[in-house]
Scaffold this motif. Structure first.
Motif, PDB file in Angstrom:
ATOM      1  N   ARG A  60      36.443 -40.668  17.520  1.00  0.00           N
ATOM      2  CA  ARG A  60      35.327 -41.194  18.062  1.00  0.00           C
ATOM      3  C   ARG A  60      34.010 -40.489  18.070  1.00  0.00           C
ATOM      4  O   ARG A  60      32.931 -41.031  18.380  1.00  0.00           O
ATOM      5  CB  ARG A  60      35.561 -41.717  19.663  1.00  0.00           C
ATOM      6  CG  ARG A  60      36.673 -42.673  19.529  1.00  0.00           C
ATOM      7  CD  ARG A  60      36.654 -43.232  21.185  1.00  0.00           C
ATOM      8  NE  ARG A  60      36.564 -42.361  22.290  1.00  0.00           N
ATOM      9  CZ  ARG A  60      37.994 -41.711  22.486  1.00  0.00           C
ATOM     10  NH1 ARG A  60      38.948 -42.087  22.487  1.00  0.00           N
ATOM     11  NH2 ARG A  60      37.822 -41.192  23.594  1.00  0.00           N
ATOM     12  N   GLY A  61      34.148 -39.536  17.418  1.00  0.00           N
ATOM     13  CA  GLY A  61      32.965 -38.611  17.394  1.00  0.00           C
ATOM     14  C   GLY A  61      32.453 -37.950  18.540  1.00  0.00           C
ATOM     15  O   GLY A  61      31.403 -37.506  19.021  1.00  0.00           O
ATOM     16  N   VAL A  62      33.570 -37.706  19.726  1.00  0.00           N
ATOM     17  CA  VAL A  62      33.022 -37.006  21.162  1.00  0.00           C
ATOM     18  C   VAL A  62      32.677 -35.641  20.764  1.00  0.00           C
ATOM     19  O   VAL A  62      33.117 -34.812  19.860  1.00  0.00           O
ATOM     20  CB  VAL A  62      34.267 -36.886  21.915  1.00  0.00           C
ATOM     21  CG1 VAL A  62      34.075 -36.277  23.267  1.00  0.00           C
ATOM     22  CG2 VAL A  62      34.823 -38.506  22.257  1.00  0.00           C
ATOM     23  N   ARG A  63      31.112 -35.117  21.468  1.00  0.00           N
ATOM     24  CA  ARG A  63      30.929 -33.878  21.426  1.00  0.00           C
ATOM     25  C   ARG A  63      31.717 -32.607  21.848  1.00  0.00           C
ATOM     26  O   ARG A  63      32.629 -33.018  22.647  1.00  0.00           O
ATOM     27  CB  ARG A  63      29.639 -33.888  22.319  1.00  0.00           C
ATOM     28  CG  ARG A  63      28.676 -34.631  21.978  1.00  0.00           C
ATOM     29  CD  ARG A  63      27.188 -34.458  22.760  1.00  0.00           C
ATOM     30  NE  ARG A  63      27.281 -33.525  23.761  1.00  0.00           N
ATOM     31  CZ  ARG A  63      27.173 -34.201  25.000  1.00  0.00           C
ATOM     32  NH1 ARG A  63      26.710 -35.447  25.169  1.00  0.00           N
ATOM     33  NH2 ARG A  63      27.308 -33.268  26.177  1.00  0.00           N
ATOM     34  N   PRO A  64      31.750 -31.609  21.186  1.00  0.00           N
ATOM     35  CA  PRO A  64      32.551 -30.411  21.450  1.00  0.00           C
ATOM     36  C   PRO A  64      32.598 -30.230  22.902  1.00  0.00           C
ATOM     37  O   PRO A  64      33.834 -29.852  23.177  1.00  0.00           O
ATOM     38  CB  PRO A  64      32.059 -29.612  20.468  1.00  0.00           C
ATOM     39  CG  PRO A  64      31.223 -29.986  19.324  1.00  0.00           C
ATOM     40  CD  PRO A  64      30.634 -31.360  19.993  1.00  0.00           C
ATOM     41  N   GLU A  65      31.567 -30.131  23.431  1.00  0.00           N
ATOM     42  CA  GLU A  65      31.534 -29.791  24.756  1.00  0.00           C
ATOM     43  C   GLU A  65      32.363 -30.571  25.763  1.00  0.00           C
ATOM     44  O   GLU A  65      33.045 -30.362  26.637  1.00  0.00           O
ATOM     45  CB  GLU A  65      30.010 -29.628  25.319  1.00  0.00           C
ATOM     46  CG  GLU A  65      29.305 -28.936  24.669  1.00  0.00           C
ATOM     47  CD  GLU A  65      28.382 -29.920  23.481  1.00  0.00           C
ATOM     48  OE1 GLU A  65      28.017 -30.729  24.168  1.00  0.00           O
ATOM     49  OE2 GLU A  65      28.809 -29.444  22.340  1.00  0.00           O
ATOM     50  N   LEU A  66      32.437 -31.953  25.615  1.00  0.00           N
ATOM     51  CA  LEU A  66      32.962 -32.957  26.219  1.00  0.00           C
ATOM     52  C   LEU A  66      34.590 -33.088  25.606  1.00  0.00           C
ATOM     53  O   LEU A  66      35.451 -33.201  26.559  1.00  0.00           O
ATOM     54  CB  LEU A  66      32.508 -34.425  26.200  1.00  0.00           C
ATOM     55  CG  LEU A  66      31.141 -34.648  26.529  1.00  0.00           C
ATOM     56  CD1 LEU A  66      30.576 -35.910  26.306  1.00  0.00           C
ATOM     57  CD2 LEU A  66      31.004 -33.939  28.089  1.00  0.00           C
TER      58      LEU A  66
END
Length: 417
Positions: A60-66
């Motif tokens: 889904r392309g979730v940001r690395p921090e999340l």
């Protein structure tokens, strides 16, 4: 999920909560220790389930921090187990007499700590919250209904399956820990309005989730707030220390609520401090957004707008503002902060004490990183959240914050004249 099924889960939890409260301190302690052992014994099963969630999040392309908030590892599962052991080792607080006194008519009155009953927990991502909440609620003599985010569904199912089976080995009912695993948002709303069955709801997540819970719930809510946290570098700061604290508070784990989102710098040290700290932050992938005075010192910093002062980035972005003095720093924090965690770096004791006294936050620091606002770091073992409100509980919520009290009155036949 139909309302009848949500009510059924709440009724099961209600029945279990009475048994947990009656089980006694030794049984509750053994139950929490069994949960810790269960996590360690089934770590492979938990990590396999977690990998399903992480893989889906990556797609889904979730940001690395999340993504970091979601991902488990052997170390993180071991930390979850250690948190449970710390909770198990805490003194049992149920039945603790908080106050006691005798009236003129001979009535003996005691204020006694008691369990809440059924505690609902609505949260996002971080599957470690599942174990933390379960252990604390059981140790506090209550039952938990847990509703984690859909992105951690496989992880939470695996963890709760382990926790429930572990409790039963020590005679604690499995329904002391129940997972509400329907992703339909209406199921959450049914939980939030199950007045008479659910005694307390605690939301933990982003601003949208918390706002929805607060506005929808008809059961009592303890609000855990977002973390727009600040670090202020005073004119009397040790600048090497200030640099180290800034880097830690921003980059050690940027996707959590106690990471700083704004750096405030006294104008007297701006020229000496800003070039080095901006370079260090950029080396670690942080985008720096600055006020006009900051950009006078470091011209290629991205201009900061009004919205930056009020934003919880939960990522590698940091807003920087130069302020003329300590009162201005305090005013900025009290205006834009979310009453979470705030820190001052200074060797001026008087300035430090004023900051600690006047900043309106659940946790205020002098010469330390805001990243310590955490139940584990405070010695509470696991935590169920960090409350930014002022009623009942504030700051990291450990065992005592998951209890209430009642008055116990003993007499010898007294009647009111």
């Amino acid at each position: 999920m139909e309302v009848t099924l949500v009510k059924e889960l709440a009724l099961r939890a209600k029945e279990a909560s009475g048994k947990v409260a009656a089980a006694g301190p030794e049984a509750r302690q053994k139950g929490v220790l069994a949960m810790a052992r269960g996590l360690e014994e089934h770590v492979s099963k938990i990590l396999a389930a977690n990998e399903e969630d992480v893989a889906a999040a990556r797609e889904r392309g979730v940001r690395p921090e999340l993504l970091d908030r979601l991902q488990l590892s052997e170390r993180r599962v071991a930390e979850m187990a250690e948190g449970l052991r710390q909770v198990a080792g805490l003194p049992d607080v149920i039945g603790e007499v908080l106050e006691a006194w005798q009236q003129k008519d001979g009535l003996w009155i005691e204020k006694v700590r008691v369990p809440f009953g059924v505690v609902g927990m609505v949260y996002e991502s971080r599957p470690n919250v599942t174990a933390d909440a379960a252990g604390l609620v059981v140790k506090a003599g209550s039952a938990a209904i847990l509703r984690g985010g859909s992105d951690a569904l496989h992880s939470n199912r695996a963890i709760v399956t382990v926790l429930r089976a572990s409790l039963e080995t020590e005679g604690i009912p499995a329904d002391a820990v129940i997972l509400l695993d329907d992703p339909d948002r209406r199921a959450v709303d049914e939980l939030l309005t199950a007045k008479g069955l659910v005694d307390l709801v605690i939301p933990r997540g982003g601003a949208g989730l918390i706002q929805h819970v607060v506005e929808t719930a008809t059961v009592p809510v303890i609000e855990t707030g977002v973390g727009n946290c600040h670090l202020y570098v005073d004119q009397a700061a040790d600048l090497d220390m200030a640099s180290a604290l800034t880097i830690n508070a921003k980059t050690q784990r940027p996707g959590v609520c106690n990471a700083i989102e704004t750096l405030l710098v006294h104008e007297a040290v701006a020229d000496a401090f800003l070039p080095g700290i901006v370079a260090s932050l950029r080396e670690r992938g942080v985008e720096v957004r600055g006020c006009p005075r900051t950009r006078d010192v470091v011209p290629d910093v991205v201009p900061a707008g009004e919205e930056d002062w009020a934003t919880e980035y939960l990522g590698l972005i940091l807003a920087v503002r130069v302020v003329p003095d300590l009162p201005s720093a305090i005013e900025h924090i009290n205006r834009y902060g979310t009453h979470h965690s705030e820190s001052i770096v200074t060797e001026d004791k008087e300035a430090a004490e004023r900051f600690l006294r006047e900043v309106d936050a659940a946790a205020v620091y002098h010469n330390a990183s805001t990243r310590f606002t955490d139940g584990f770091q405070f010695g509470f073992g696991a935590e169920i959240g960090i409350s930014t409100q002022k009623l009942h509980a504030r700051g990291p919520m450990g065992l005592k914050e998951l209890t209430t009290y009642k008055y116990v009155i003993r007499g010898r036949g007294q009647v009111r004249p």
